[in-house]
Each structure stands twice: as C-alpha cells, then as structure tokens.
Design an enzyme around this catalytic site. Structure first.
Site, PDB file in Angstrom:
ATOM      1  N   PRO A 120       0.825  -1.206   0.000  1.00  0.00           N
ATOM      2  CA  PRO A 120       0.000   0.000   0.000  1.00  0.00           C
ATOM      3  C   PRO A 120       0.860   1.258   0.000  1.00  0.00           C
ATOM      4  O   PRO A 120       1.908   1.285   0.633  1.00  0.00           O
ATOM      5  CB  PRO A 120      -0.771  -0.083   1.319  1.00  0.00           C
ATOM      6  CG  PRO A 120      -0.631  -1.482   1.790  1.00  0.00           C
ATOM      7  CD  PRO A 120       0.608  -2.028   1.197  1.00  0.00           C
TER       8      PRO A 120
ATOM      9  N   THR B 228       2.524   2.712  -2.427  1.00  0.00           N
ATOM     10  CA  THR B 228       3.707   2.820  -3.279  1.00  0.00           C
ATOM     11  C   THR B 228       3.414   3.536  -4.592  1.00  0.00           C
ATOM     12  O   THR B 228       4.314   3.735  -5.389  1.00  0.00           O
ATOM     13  CB  THR B 228       4.264   1.426  -3.607  1.00  0.00           C
ATOM     14  OG1 THR B 228       3.174   0.585  -3.971  1.00  0.00           O
ATOM     15  CG2 THR B 228       4.986   0.840  -2.440  1.00  0.00           C
ATOM     16  N   GLY B 229       2.163   3.895  -4.821  1.00  0.00           N
ATOM     17  CA  GLY B 229       1.859   4.683  -6.009  1.00  0.00           C
ATOM     18  C   GLY B 229       1.166   3.904  -7.111  1.00  0.00           C
ATOM     19  O   GLY B 229       1.268   4.282  -8.278  1.00  0.00           O
TER      20      GLY B 229
ATOM     21  N   HIS C 159      19.316   3.312  29.290  1.00  0.00           N
ATOM     22  CA  HIS C 159      18.806   2.349  28.312  1.00  0.00           C
ATOM     23  C   HIS C 159      19.166   2.786  26.887  1.00  0.00           C
ATOM     24  O   HIS C 159      19.737   2.013  26.113  1.00  0.00           O
ATOM     25  CB  HIS C 159      17.282   2.235  28.486  1.00  0.00           C
ATOM     26  CG  HIS C 159      16.607   1.352  27.506  1.00  0.00           C
ATOM     27  ND1 HIS C 159      16.078   0.126  27.838  1.00  0.00           N
ATOM     28  CD2 HIS C 159      16.346   1.501  26.180  1.00  0.00           C
ATOM     29  CE1 HIS C 159      15.523  -0.428  26.784  1.00  0.00           C
ATOM     30  NE2 HIS C 159      15.680   0.396  25.753  1.00  0.00           N
ATOM     31  N   GLU C 160      18.878   4.037  26.596  1.00  0.00           N
ATOM     32  CA  GLU C 160      19.129   4.513  25.225  1.00  0.00           C
ATOM     33  C   GLU C 160      20.622   4.580  24.916  1.00  0.00           C
ATOM     34  O   GLU C 160      21.050   4.218  23.824  1.00  0.00           O
ATOM     35  CB  GLU C 160      18.488   5.890  25.007  1.00  0.00           C
ATOM     36  CG  GLU C 160      16.969   5.915  25.087  1.00  0.00           C
ATOM     37  CD  GLU C 160      16.309   4.901  24.166  1.00  0.00           C
ATOM     38  OE1 GLU C 160      16.894   4.550  23.111  1.00  0.00           O
ATOM     39  OE2 GLU C 160      15.205   4.434  24.516  1.00  0.00           O
TER      40      GLU C 160
HETATM   41  P1  ADP Z   1      -1.386   2.868  -3.652  1.00  0.00           P
HETATM   42  O1  ADP Z   1      -2.499   2.947  -4.636  1.00  0.00           O
HETATM   43  O2  ADP Z   1      -0.207   2.092  -4.144  1.00  0.00           O
HETATM   44  O3  ADP Z   1      -1.800   2.430  -2.292  1.00  0.00           O
HETATM   45  P2  ADP Z   1      -1.315   5.682  -4.112  1.00  0.00           P
HETATM   46  O4  ADP Z   1      -1.038   5.676  -5.564  1.00  0.00           O
HETATM   47  O5  ADP Z   1      -2.712   5.938  -3.718  1.00  0.00           O
HETATM   48  O6  ADP Z   1      -0.813   4.340  -3.428  1.00  0.00           O
HETATM   49  O7  ADP Z   1      -0.346   6.731  -3.429  1.00  0.00           O
HETATM   50  C1  ADP Z   1      -0.762   7.615  -2.430  1.00  0.00           C
HETATM   51  C2  ADP Z   1      -0.026   8.922  -2.513  1.00  0.00           C
HETATM   52  O8  ADP Z   1       1.348   8.749  -2.171  1.00  0.00           O
HETATM   53  C3  ADP Z   1      -0.007   9.507  -3.892  1.00  0.00           C
HETATM   54  O9  ADP Z   1      -1.109  10.310  -4.109  1.00  0.00           O
HETATM   55  C4  ADP Z   1       1.286  10.307  -3.914  1.00  0.00           C
HETATM   56  O10 ADP Z   1       1.091  11.584  -3.358  1.00  0.00           O
HETATM   57  C5  ADP Z   1       2.183   9.536  -2.992  1.00  0.00           C
HETATM   58  N1  ADP Z   1       3.063   8.635  -3.744  1.00  0.00           N
HETATM   59  C6  ADP Z   1       3.076   7.296  -3.636  1.00  0.00           C
HETATM   60  N2  ADP Z   1       4.016   6.760  -4.445  1.00  0.00           N
HETATM   61  C7  ADP Z   1       4.608   7.784  -5.084  1.00  0.00           C
HETATM   62  C8  ADP Z   1       5.651   7.866  -6.052  1.00  0.00           C
HETATM   63  N3  ADP Z   1       6.279   6.769  -6.520  1.00  0.00           N
HETATM   64  N4  ADP Z   1       6.003   9.086  -6.502  1.00  0.00           N
HETATM   65  C9  ADP Z   1       5.381  10.183  -6.037  1.00  0.00           C
HETATM   66  N5  ADP Z   1       4.392  10.174  -5.139  1.00  0.00           N
HETATM   67  C10 ADP Z   1       3.996   8.996  -4.640  1.00  0.00           C
HETATM   68 ZN    ZN Z   2      15.202   0.254  23.787  1.00  0.00          ZN
END
Ligand code: ADP
Ligand code: ZN
Ligand code: MG
Length: 606
Positions: A204, A206-207, A423-424
């Site tokens: 999800p 990734t465009g 810890h950190e």
């Molecule tokens: P998917 O359909 O793969 O879940 P989307 O195409 O809806 O993702 O992407 C959501 C938003 O994230 C887009 O509207 C854009 O603003 C941004 N985005 C995601 N991938 C890219 C990319 N490769 N280049 C530029 N913007 C991106």
């Molecule tokens: Zn830690």
C-alpha cells in the site's frame, strides 16, 4: 443540466406532469362553474335570483343570490354563452343586478403559455437544479448498474509519469501501453496483440493508483476508475450487472483506460473460502467473460491494482486477461530521494535542505509516507513561524511518523529519566562499538505519543540490499543492549524493553527459519511469508517438534547476543556513565556529539 441520454425521458415526465396539472385545474374550475343556457339566465334575471353578473368577451358569469350566510366564494356560480342582445344592459340595470364587464386579457397564446409552457419551464429549471447539485456532490460520476454505484470518470487525469518517482521499471512496462493507446495501428499492422490488462502489484502507498492515473494522463485518454468493492453488493447479480454496464460504457469511450482498484475484493480465488460467496463469484465470472469478449484492438486497456496478488483467482491471471504483472515495490534510496524531490516541488524549501539525508533515514518508507512527511514538516515550519521548510523540520517529521509526536508535558521522575537515558545510551554504545552495526544519528529521552519514552535513531551510511549474518547479529546485540544497560547500572529491569525484545526475537527467528543462518537447521525453509506486500505474516512449514526446536535455537541466539551486549557495555562503563549524564541534561543529543564524548573517553584510557 440533465444529461443527454436522459433528455427524452425527462421531457416526457415534464409533459405528463403539466398535463396532469391542467386536467386537475379544469376539473376544479368545472366543479365551481356550471354552464346554463341563455334562457335560464334570463329566467333567473326575471325571478330576481341574480346577485351580480360579469360580462366577459365570450361569456357571461352569473353569481346567484343566496342566503347571506354562505360567503360569495362558496356560492355556486354559472356561466352562459354571450348573445348579441343590446337590451341586456338595460334589463340588468332595471333588475338592480350589479354588473361589470371583465376584460379577458389572456389571449389564447398567453393562455397556452401560462397553463402549459410556464409549468413545464418551472419544472425543468427546478429539476435540473436538483440534478446539477446532485452531480456536483458526486464529482462527475455516472450511474452503473441498476443501483446508485458510481464509476469515476475523468476526461484527463492531469497526472503524468513525471509525478511518479522511483518506479522506473514499472513506468517502463506501462510506457508500452501508453504507446499502444496513442497509435494502436502501429501494433495491429504487424499482427501484435496487445495485453488486455496489466496488474499493478505492490504494498500500500507505493503509487499504484497514481501510476494508473499517470498512464491515462500520458495517453491522454479517459480514465474510468472503480474500486473492486464497489461492484459487490448484498444482492446476487448486482455486481455482474455493474461489470456489464462498465464495459458497455467503456466501449463507447474507447480508447480509454479502465482501472479497477483493490481488485482482490472481487478477484479472490473462487475456491478459497468456505461456503463461497455467490455474489462475488458471479461478479468475477462476469468480469472474466467481459475481458474475453472485448476487442483490445479498439484501445481499451484494463489496469488492476492489488496488494494481495496471491489470493487472486488463477483464471484472472492467465494470458488474455491480466497477463502483465507490474511490480510496484517499496522505493530504494534513490527512489525515495526522487519521490521527496517530486513532492518538495510543491513546498517552499530552504536551500540547504538535504533530501538525500532524509531518504537515508527513511528506509522502508513508501511514497505515501514520504509525501506525508514533507507535509508534516511544512506544518511544523508554519507552527514555528517560518516560511520555509528546514532540514530539522524534515527530521522531526520523520520521527513523528516513526515514533509519534513529542510529548513535552509528560513529566518523568528523575529515576525514570535516568533509567531511560542509560537504556538509550546502551543501544547507542552497542551500535557505535560494533563495526557491523549502523551509526547513531540521534539519541533522545523526550517521550513520544506512540509510547516510546526515548529512542535511539540509527541511520545507515548507504542503503544495503543484503544483510550478512554478522550484521543481523550485531543488530540484535544493539536491540538488547538497552536492557543490558539497565541491568548493569541499576541491577533492575524495566518494561521499557518490550519493543526491543519483540524486534530482536523477530530478527533471530527470521535468521533461523527463513534465511538458513543457524547451524542447528542449516538451509531448511521452516517458514514462508504470506501477504508479502502487506504485513508479511510468516506461516509455519514444519512439524510441531521442529517448531519447538526452532524456539530453542532462537532462545540460544538471543541469549548469546544479550551476553555480548553486557560485555560490550561492561568494557565501556565510563563512556556509558558520561554520555548518559550528558543526555539527562540535554535530553537530546546528535550523533556527532555522541561520538565526540565516546572518542574523548576512549583516547584518555589508551
Ligand atoms: P497505492 O495505490 O499504491 O496504495 P497511491 O497511488 O494511492 O498508493 O499513493 C498515495 C499517494 O502517495 C499519492 O497520491 C502520492 O502523493 C504519494 N506517492 C506514492 N508513491 C509515489 C511515487 N512513486 N512518486 C510520487 N508520489 C507517490
Ligand atoms: Zn530500547
Ligand atoms: Mg491505491
């Protein structure tokens, strides 16, 4: 305005309604007026039964006397035709009847206009206003199927390949489709059949949706988009009807692109569910039939998107349907930088912003995350009263997305604060002291909204695609070093290590079950990954006894790594104390400050 297809239907309805109104009106007026003949009129006049008379151009309206109790409006009225009888006026006068001429101003044309055209016009304006506001709300949609499901149609998407960054391979495969939509004859001449559909597959954000729009934008063709779940309704057969309708529409608009988002909603394998789902199966069958039926030489290309390709029905993936698979994977370093650049164009950025650094810090982030980060940075810049986004805004945004917002008002006791600090610093030292671990970028003990009380941010110098066994072990040592520091300094352990333990265990388990990195099992695949593009849940492939042994092996790795972390810190107690107290004072220290203190301590002891 009502759209063209509905116009005849629309006019017919308007006419019917107008007709109805006229019939009703004449019915009402008929019941109020009764026609009588002229002689009756004269007799009534003689008998002194008439109260008043109105003489119109073509008729005489008679209002009879009645007992004064009934108001005039309720009295029965009569009318009669008009005769050329000049003596009438005198007779009326003598009888003492009120009379007056009324002008029938309405010419027949006016009459027609008022009773027919006006209601029709009013109705038309009213209805088109209603429909206009409705279609505005739906944003250029048209109805599909027998119900109100909408398909989104855009004449042009306005998105081009330039708006999609870091997906060069995907763009290359889609370029062919664009080319085909531009000039189909080039391909058909030689006899080549073009793919009817391509399936965009990836995690999800990734465009995928963006890419589909870009294909339509580049090809300059209409873009029909619909989500897989829009097809499926409660009633069996609705989805199938919608698929039929959709394909009918697209044939009219060819060349065009049909985009079915989240296609797994209908394309799920038909035998995978218990009991089955009639509606979904019918919809899928209809889709398969339509995809076989249409002629791709007309220029209709179907794009689908999904992040669960493995659940799709095999029939959907065979040649002639979605025969192309375009992988839209998480962007690498270069890709992330490119995506950041694309989105940065829309914001005003300080000139010393270094997007490569941000890209380095965001391994694993997808395009949607990166777009979101830049916007978060912009919001922060505005909050700080600046008109440009600076590098620290961007870094803060990255942290906000990873760990949540800073929670400055959370008050920690002094002991808690020092425990978190040790810890950190434990994490940070383990990271700095092992060659195979990633350098420290920042250490902070300011709590975050997502639960972390403090954290150490590591940043690789460059992106790696392979991880060696030593690097994985080093990472586990770093993760466990937080708990090791607590134990060494306070001789007590806290709940603060829960997330560290979870991640370390996950890494160790992967080493054993997937990467074949344990001596005990060697290269035996003990788990496989399901839903690779979603949460990547592992599925066990081995018997229960083996699984129990795997647990032992994982335990052994974790134990060894924990011992190593403790030794590392024990050998560097001075640095641990110094850096921790500095951190308690400053609450946040950057990687170079950290290294400075560490080096000064180490140089002194040499
Ligand atoms: P998917 O359909 O793969 O879940 P989307 O195409 O809806 O993702 O992407 C959501 C938003 O994230 C887009 O509207 C854009 O603003 C941004 N985005 C995601 N991938 C890219 C990319 N490769 N280049 C530029 N913007 C991106
Ligand atoms: Zn830690
Ligand atoms: Mg999408």
């Amino acid at each position: 305005m009502p759209n063209k297809e509905n116009l005849p239907k629309f006019i017919a309805i308007a006419l019917l309604i107008t007709l109805g109104i006229n019939i009703l009106l004449s019915f009402i007026s008929q019941s109020a007026f009764q026609e009588i003949d002229y002689s009756t009129f004269l007799r009534m006049l003689d008998n002194d039964e008439i109260y008043s008379v109105q003489i119109a151009e073509d008729r005489i309206i008679i209002i009879p006397k009645a007992d004064s109790a009934t108001p005039i409006v309720e009295r029965k009225m009569y009318y009669t035709g008009k005769l050329d009888y000049p003596g009438l006026v005198d007779r009326l006068y003598d009888a003492g009847v009120k009379f007056k001429p009324v002008q029938n101003k309405q010419s027949p044309i006016m009459n027609f206009l008022i009773s027919w055209v006006l209601p029709f016009g009013i109705f038309y304006v009213f209805a088109s206003m209603l429909m206009g506001s409705m279609s505005k709300r739906m944003g250029g949609t048209m109805s599909i199927g027998k119900s109100n499901a909408k398909v989104y149609v855009q004449k042009s998407t306005g998105v081009t390949f330039d708006d999609v960054a870091g997906q060069e391979e995907a763009k290359e495969s889609l370029q062919e489709i664009v080319d085909f939509l531009h000039s189909p004859s080039k391909y058909t001449k030689i006899g080549a059949k073009l793919p009817k559909g391509a399936l965009l597959v990836g995690p999800p954000g990734t465009g995928k949706t963006l890419l589909a729009k870009a294909v339509a934008g580049e090809a300059k063709v209409p873009f029909f988009s619909m989500s897989g779940s829009d097809f499926v309704e409660m009633f069996v057969g609705v989805g199938a009807a919608r698929v039929r309708d959709l394909f009918k529409q697209t044939e009219k608009h060819a060349p065009c692109i049909v985009f079915i988002d989240e296609i797994d909603a209908i394309g799920k394998s038909r035998d995978s569910t218990l009991g089955g789902n009639d509606e979904r199966e019918q919809t899928l069958n209809q889709l398969l039939a339509e995809m076989d039926g249409f002629d791709s030489s007309k220029g209709v290309v179907i794009l689908g998107a999904t992040n669960r390709p493995e659940v799709l029905d095999k029939a959907l993936l065979r040649p002639g349907r979605f025969d192309r698979r375009v992988i839209v994977d998480k962007p690498d370093l270069k890709g992330r930088e490119a995506i950041l650049k694309v989105h940065a164009k829309n914001y005003s950025m300080d000139e010393n912003v270094n997007l490569r650094e941000i890209a380095l810090a965001t391994a694993g982030a997808v395009g949607a995350d990166l777009a979101n980060m830049i916007n978060e940075a912009a919001l922060r810049a505005v909050k700080m009263g600046r008109d440009k986004i600076r590098q620290d805004d961007l870094f803060e945004a990255v942290e906000t997305v990873i760990a949540g917002k800073e929670k400055k008002d959370r008050v920690m006791t002094q002991t808690e604060k020092s425990m978190v600090a040790f810890h950190e610093v434990g994490h940070a030292l383990a990271s700095a002291l092992q060659k195979k671990a990633q350098p420290v970028h920042k250490i902070t003990i300011i709590p975050r909204t997502m639960g972390a009380l403090g954290y150490t941010m590591q940043m690789p110098e460059e992106e790696k695609y392979l991880m060696t066994k030593d690097e994985m072990l080093a990472q586990i040592v770093v993760l466990l070093a937080g708990r090791a520091a607590e134990e060494l300094i306070f001789n007590e352990i806290t709940t603060g290590a829960a997330n560290d333990i979870e991640r370390a265990t996950h890494l160790a388990r992967q080493m054993v079950t997937i990467y074949g990195m344990s001596d005990r099992f060697g290269m035996m695949g003990l788990e496989s990954i399901q839903n690779r593009y979603l949460d990547g849940r592992p599925v066990r492939n081995c018997s229960d006894t083996t699984a129990a042994e795997v647990d032992n092996e994982v335990q052994r790795i974790l134990k060894e790594c924990y011992e190593k972390a403790k030794t590392l810190l024990q050998d560097n107690m001075e640095a641990l104390g110094k850096i921790a107290s500095y951190l308690i004072q400053k609450e946040t220290i950057m990687g170079d400050e950290f290294m400075e203190i560490l080096n000064s301590v180490n140089n002194k002891s040499e």
